[in-house]
Design a protein around this motif. Structure first.
Motif, PDB file in Angstrom:
ATOM      1  N   ASP A   1     -34.016  99.139   0.821  1.00  0.00           N
ATOM      2  CA  ASP A   1     -32.807  98.626   0.207  1.00  0.00           C
ATOM      3  C   ASP A   1     -31.580  99.194   0.886  1.00  0.00           C
ATOM      4  OD1 ASP A   1     -33.264 101.190  -0.790  1.00  0.00           O
ATOM      5  OD2 ASP A   1     -32.118 100.780  -2.604  1.00  0.00           O
ATOM      6  N   ALA A   2     -31.735 100.324   1.544  1.00  0.00           N
ATOM      7  CA  ALA A   2     -30.636 100.882   2.330  1.00  0.00           C
ATOM      8  C   ALA A   2     -30.532 100.181   3.683  1.00  0.00           C
ATOM      9  CB  ALA A   2     -30.840 102.379   2.526  1.00  0.00           C
ATOM     10  N   SER A   3     -31.663  99.827   4.282  1.00  0.00           N
ATOM     11  CA  SER A   3     -31.669  99.307   5.648  1.00  0.00           C
ATOM     12  C   SER A   3     -30.802  98.067   5.821  1.00  0.00           C
ATOM     13  CB  SER A   3     -33.104  98.974   6.093  1.00  0.00           C
ATOM     14  OG  SER A   3     -33.910 100.125   6.098  1.00  0.00           O
ATOM     15  N   LEU A   4     -31.008  97.067   4.995  1.00  0.00           N
ATOM     16  CA  LEU A   4     -30.228  95.841   5.150  1.00  0.00           C
ATOM     17  C   LEU A   4     -28.750  96.074   4.889  1.00  0.00           C
ATOM     18  CD1 LEU A   4     -32.336  92.905   3.658  1.00  0.00           C
ATOM     19  CD2 LEU A   4     -31.797  93.378   6.035  1.00  0.00           C
ATOM     20  N   ARG A   5     -28.450  96.888   3.896  1.00  0.00           N
ATOM     21  CA  ARG A   5     -27.052  97.180   3.610  1.00  0.00           C
ATOM     22  C   ARG A   5     -26.393  97.897   4.775  1.00  0.00           C
ATOM     23  NH1 ARG A   5     -26.904 100.155  -2.007  1.00  0.00           N
ATOM     24  NH2 ARG A   5     -29.120 100.541  -1.647  1.00  0.00           N
ATOM     25  N   LEU A   6     -27.125  98.811   5.386  1.00  0.00           N
ATOM     26  CA  LEU A   6     -26.591  99.557   6.526  1.00  0.00           C
ATOM     27  C   LEU A   6     -26.403  98.655   7.738  1.00  0.00           C
ATOM     28  CD1 LEU A   6     -28.670 102.833   6.136  1.00  0.00           C
ATOM     29  CD2 LEU A   6     -26.203 102.607   5.794  1.00  0.00           C
ATOM     30  N   ILE A   7     -27.367  97.772   7.968  1.00  0.00           N
ATOM     31  CA  ILE A   7     -27.277  96.872   9.123  1.00  0.00           C
ATOM     32  C   ILE A   7     -26.120  95.894   8.960  1.00  0.00           C
ATOM     33  CG2 ILE A   7     -28.422  94.979  10.343  1.00  0.00           C
ATOM     34  CD1 ILE A   7     -31.100  96.406   9.794  1.00  0.00           C
ATOM     35  N   TYR A   8     -26.124  95.154   7.850  1.00  0.00           N
ATOM     36  CA  TYR A   8     -25.109  94.122   7.660  1.00  0.00           C
ATOM     37  C   TYR A   8     -23.742  94.686   7.312  1.00  0.00           C
ATOM     38  CZ  TYR A   8     -28.952  90.863   8.003  1.00  0.00           C
ATOM     39  OH  TYR A   8     -30.038  90.152   8.463  1.00  0.00           O
ATOM     40  N   GLY A   9     -23.720  95.949   6.896  1.00  0.00           N
ATOM     41  CA  GLY A   9     -22.453  96.614   6.639  1.00  0.00           C
ATOM     42  C   GLY A   9     -21.842  97.236   7.884  1.00  0.00           C
ATOM     43  N   GLY A  10     -22.574  97.156   9.010  1.00  0.00           N
ATOM     44  CA  GLY A  10     -22.061  97.707  10.255  1.00  0.00           C
ATOM     45  C   GLY A  10     -22.105  99.216  10.327  1.00  0.00           C
ATOM     46  N   ASP A  11     -22.950  99.839   9.507  1.00  0.00           N
ATOM     47  CA  ASP A  11     -23.011 101.298   9.457  1.00  0.00           C
ATOM     48  C   ASP A  11     -24.032 101.892  10.423  1.00  0.00           C
ATOM     49  OD1 ASP A  11     -21.110 101.635   7.251  1.00  0.00           O
ATOM     50  OD2 ASP A  11     -22.645 100.626   6.059  1.00  0.00           O
ATOM     51  N   VAL A  12     -24.961 101.070  10.907  1.00  0.00           N
ATOM     52  CA  VAL A  12     -25.948 101.542  11.870  1.00  0.00           C
ATOM     53  C   VAL A  12     -25.953 100.633  13.092  1.00  0.00           C
ATOM     54  CG1 VAL A  12     -27.435 102.681  10.188  1.00  0.00           C
ATOM     55  CG2 VAL A  12     -27.793 100.263  10.708  1.00  0.00           C
ATOM     56  N   ALA A  13     -26.364 101.187  14.206  1.00  0.00           N
ATOM     57  CA  ALA A  13     -26.351 100.455  15.472  1.00  0.00           C
ATOM     58  C   ALA A  13     -27.749  99.977  15.848  1.00  0.00           C
ATOM     59  CB  ALA A  13     -25.818 101.366  16.581  1.00  0.00           C
ATOM     60  N   PRO A  14     -27.826  98.909  16.618  1.00  0.00           N
ATOM     61  CA  PRO A  14     -29.130  98.530  17.172  1.00  0.00           C
ATOM     62  C   PRO A  14     -29.644  99.666  18.037  1.00  0.00           C
ATOM     63  CG  PRO A  14     -27.349  97.321  18.246  1.00  0.00           C
ATOM     64  CD  PRO A  14     -26.741  98.025  17.081  1.00  0.00           C
ATOM     65  N   VAL A  15     -30.955  99.773  18.117  1.00  0.00           N
ATOM     66  CA  VAL A  15     -31.571 100.888  18.834  1.00  0.00           C
ATOM     67  C   VAL A  15     -32.139 100.422  20.168  1.00  0.00           C
ATOM     68  CG1 VAL A  15     -33.496 102.527  18.796  1.00  0.00           C
ATOM     69  CG2 VAL A  15     -32.082 102.232  16.774  1.00  0.00           C
ATOM     70  N   ASN A  16     -31.870 101.186  21.209  1.00  0.00           N
ATOM     71  CA  ASN A  16     -32.427 100.921  22.536  1.00  0.00           C
ATOM     72  C   ASN A  16     -33.765 101.633  22.621  1.00  0.00           C
ATOM     73  OD1 ASN A  16     -33.075 100.642  25.218  1.00  0.00           O
ATOM     74  ND2 ASN A  16     -31.051 101.196  25.994  1.00  0.00           N
ATOM     75  N   THR A  17     -34.829 100.896  22.347  1.00  0.00           N
ATOM     76  CA  THR A  17     -36.152 101.520  22.296  1.00  0.00           C
ATOM     77  C   THR A  17     -36.638 101.964  23.673  1.00  0.00           C
ATOM     78  OG1 THR A  17     -37.201  99.332  22.416  1.00  0.00           O
ATOM     79  CG2 THR A  17     -36.804 100.247  20.222  1.00  0.00           C
ATOM     80  N   ASP A  18     -36.009 101.485  24.743  1.00  0.00           N
ATOM     81  CA  ASP A  18     -36.378 101.946  26.084  1.00  0.00           C
ATOM     82  C   ASP A  18     -36.070 103.422  26.263  1.00  0.00           C
ATOM     83  OD1 ASP A  18     -37.195  99.411  26.753  1.00  0.00           O
ATOM     84  OD2 ASP A  18     -35.322  98.862  27.759  1.00  0.00           O
ATOM     85  N   LEU A  19     -35.182 103.948  25.427  1.00  0.00           N
ATOM     86  CA  LEU A  19     -34.793 105.357  25.515  1.00  0.00           C
ATOM     87  C   LEU A  19     -35.642 106.255  24.616  1.00  0.00           C
ATOM     88  CD1 LEU A  19     -30.897 104.941  25.431  1.00  0.00           C
ATOM     89  CD2 LEU A  19     -32.443 104.915  27.410  1.00  0.00           C
ATOM     90  N   ILE A  20     -36.613 105.647  23.939  1.00  0.00           N
ATOM     91  CA  ILE A  20     -37.463 106.394  23.008  1.00  0.00           C
ATOM     92  C   ILE A  20     -38.908 106.276  23.483  1.00  0.00           C
ATOM     93  CG2 ILE A  20     -38.169 106.627  20.598  1.00  0.00           C
ATOM     94  CD1 ILE A  20     -35.532 105.292  19.822  1.00  0.00           C
ATOM     95  N   GLY A  21     -39.344 107.252  24.247  1.00  0.00           N
ATOM     96  CA  GLY A  21     -40.646 107.187  24.905  1.00  0.00           C
ATOM     97  C   GLY A  21     -41.812 106.986  23.958  1.00  0.00           C
ATOM     98  N   ASN A  22     -41.760 107.590  22.768  1.00  0.00           N
ATOM     99  CA  ASN A  22     -42.885 107.499  21.838  1.00  0.00           C
ATOM    100  C   ASN A  22     -42.941 106.169  21.081  1.00  0.00           C
ATOM    101  OD1 ASN A  22     -44.231 110.112  22.110  1.00  0.00           O
ATOM    102  ND2 ASN A  22     -42.317 110.978  21.340  1.00  0.00           N
ATOM    103  N   TYR A  23     -41.918 105.345  21.254  1.00  0.00           N
ATOM    104  CA  TYR A  23     -41.891 104.065  20.545  1.00  0.00           C
ATOM    105  C   TYR A  23     -43.064 103.178  20.949  1.00  0.00           C
ATOM    106  CZ  TYR A  23     -40.051  99.682  18.600  1.00  0.00           C
ATOM    107  OH  TYR A  23     -39.889  98.518  17.899  1.00  0.00           O
ATOM    108  N   LYS A  24     -43.496 103.296  22.177  1.00  0.00           N
ATOM    109  CA  LYS A  24     -44.574 102.432  22.677  1.00  0.00           C
ATOM    110  C   LYS A  24     -45.877 102.650  21.914  1.00  0.00           C
ATOM    111  CE  LYS A  24     -46.180 105.605  26.327  1.00  0.00           C
ATOM    112  NZ  LYS A  24     -45.422 106.770  25.782  1.00  0.00           N
TER     113      LYS A  24
END
Length: 400
Positions: free
Chosen positions: A115-138
């Motif tokens: 319930d926080a995630s959508l509010r944060l995204i659409y409220g402009g409070d969080v940024a998209p994440v560049n997963t290429d910079l997060i080695g463990n994401y794979k």
């Protein structure tokens, strides 16, 4: 077994993890926002630089352990020594508190629930994440990547942390025959009146909606978090009827454990970790995923749109989903880890089996908690759905 998620004992309306998936599993790619809702344009970090010396974190209790709670539980100290990023952690008790804290601009990263995630995204409070910079994401399970609760238009807005299902628990010495359906907690003629328990949160309305989706096809519910007026009223009516059966609503895990041990509760919603704790405490209980499926949760690490320490934030996100750290959190917290390599790192070698970490067929039956929006999250544009404020108001009337 310990659970940081519920040591706070005040999850209630706050700990709501989001998703738009369900019966077709967690594999549906994220599309555009519901009802055409668009996230503000915010640039993601293009490249990783040197750490800024600190990272300010908002988290659920148990997610950021530095040995102060238990000397053997520490995945912060090593990170600080390796990166030079001092971790300053603020524990939040609810998702509303998380949103408020992130809006102050004082924090870099948050372990956001749905319930926080959508509010944060659409409220402009969080940024998209560049997963290429997060080695463990794979190595994160594919079933948690690029989902509607952590992505918009295919762009990840966070790093998956873990997941779990909301189960049906019952005392084996009181409840016979063993239940297989959520009908056990909704049957108005239940012989267990006064000893049924339910999760104390507006998001529990989705549990009723899921049951109606499977048993009342004429309502045409396709997503338990996207309810128009008629569908919403049906769920509310069912819960008002159920209220007559409820002995108590729970949000404090210790109280649910005690209630089942004492026999004050014999049937109701739970988490796997609570079932484990109840058994360890001598209560004769079992927990199942009912035939209709269940609601559930998956938290996401998200970085602030105006993070003062973006490099340390990325270093932290990479660290906390690394095999060893993610395994440590999953065991302490009581959940399935997000990193598929973590299962080989858990102290309890049965942990991943117990929490179904590698069982995608299991999680295909789980509808992860989602923020209800006026723009229906099932994609309908010809009607308006009830938003979370309406759910909150209704929950007050349901409980009486």
């Amino acid at each position: 077994m310990r659970s940081g998620r519920i040591v706070v004992a005040a999850l209630a309306a706050g700990v709501l993890t989001l998703a738009g998936c369900g019966g077709d599993g967690g594999t549906t790619p994220a599309g555009s926002g519901p009802g055409g809702l668009k996230a503000p344009k915010i640039d993601k970090l293009a490249s990783l630089g040197a750490g800024e010396g600190a990272v300010n974190v908002v988290s659920w209790a148990g997610y950021v352990e530095d040995g102060s709670t238990d000397k053997a539980v520490d995945w912060v100290t090593g990170f600080e020594k390796e990166t030079g990023c001092q971790v300053n952690n603020k524990i939040a008790g609810t998702s509303d508190e998380m949103v408020t804290l992130m809006k102050t601009g004082e924090y870099d990263v948050v372990s956001a629930s749905g319930d926080a995630s959508l509010r944060l995204i659409y409220g402009g409070d969080v940024a998209p994440v560049n997963t290429d910079l997060i080695g463990n994401y794979k190595d994160v399970f594919d079933g948690l990547k690029n989902q509607k609760w952590n992505s918009v238009d295919g762009q990840p807005y966070g790093v998956p942390h873990g997941r779990g299902a909301n189960l049906l628990m019952y005392r084996t010495d009181n409840v016979t025959p063993a239940p297989t359906s959520w009908s056990a907690v909704f049957d108005p003629a239940s012989p267990y009146k006064g000893k049924i328990t339910a999760y104390d949160s507006p998001i529990y309305i989705a549990d009723a909606a899921l049951y109606l989706m499977k048993t009342k096809p004429d309502l045409k519910i396709t997503n338990p978090y996207a309810l128009d007026d008629t569908q919403f009223q049906a769920a509310v009516d069912l819960l008002k009827q159920q209220n007559e059966l409820i002995g108590e609503y729970w949000s404090d895990y210790t109280k649910e454990v005690q209630a089942f041990k004492a026999g004050n509760s014999v049937l109701g919603t739970t988490w796997q970790v609570i079932a484990n704790l109840s058994k360890a405490d001598g209560a004769p209980v079992e927990a199942i995923l009912p035939s209709e499926g269940a609601t559930g949760w998956s938290d996401t690490w998200m970085v602030a749109a105006k993070a003062k320490h973006p490099n340390c934030a990325y270093l932290w996100m990479n660290h906390i989903i690394s095999p060893k750290a993610n395994a440590g959190v999953a065991e302490w917290f009581g959940e399935a880890p997000a990193n598929k390599l973590s299962c080989a790192q858990t102290g309890d070698k049965n942990h991943c089996a117990t929490f179904h970490a590698e069982d995608e067929k299991y999680f295909e039956q789980v509808w992860y908690w989602t923020t209800p929006l006026a723009q229906c999250v099932d994609g309908r544009t010809d009607v308006t759905c009830k938003d979370y404020a309406a759910w909150t108001q209704a929950w007050t009337t349901i409980k009486g």
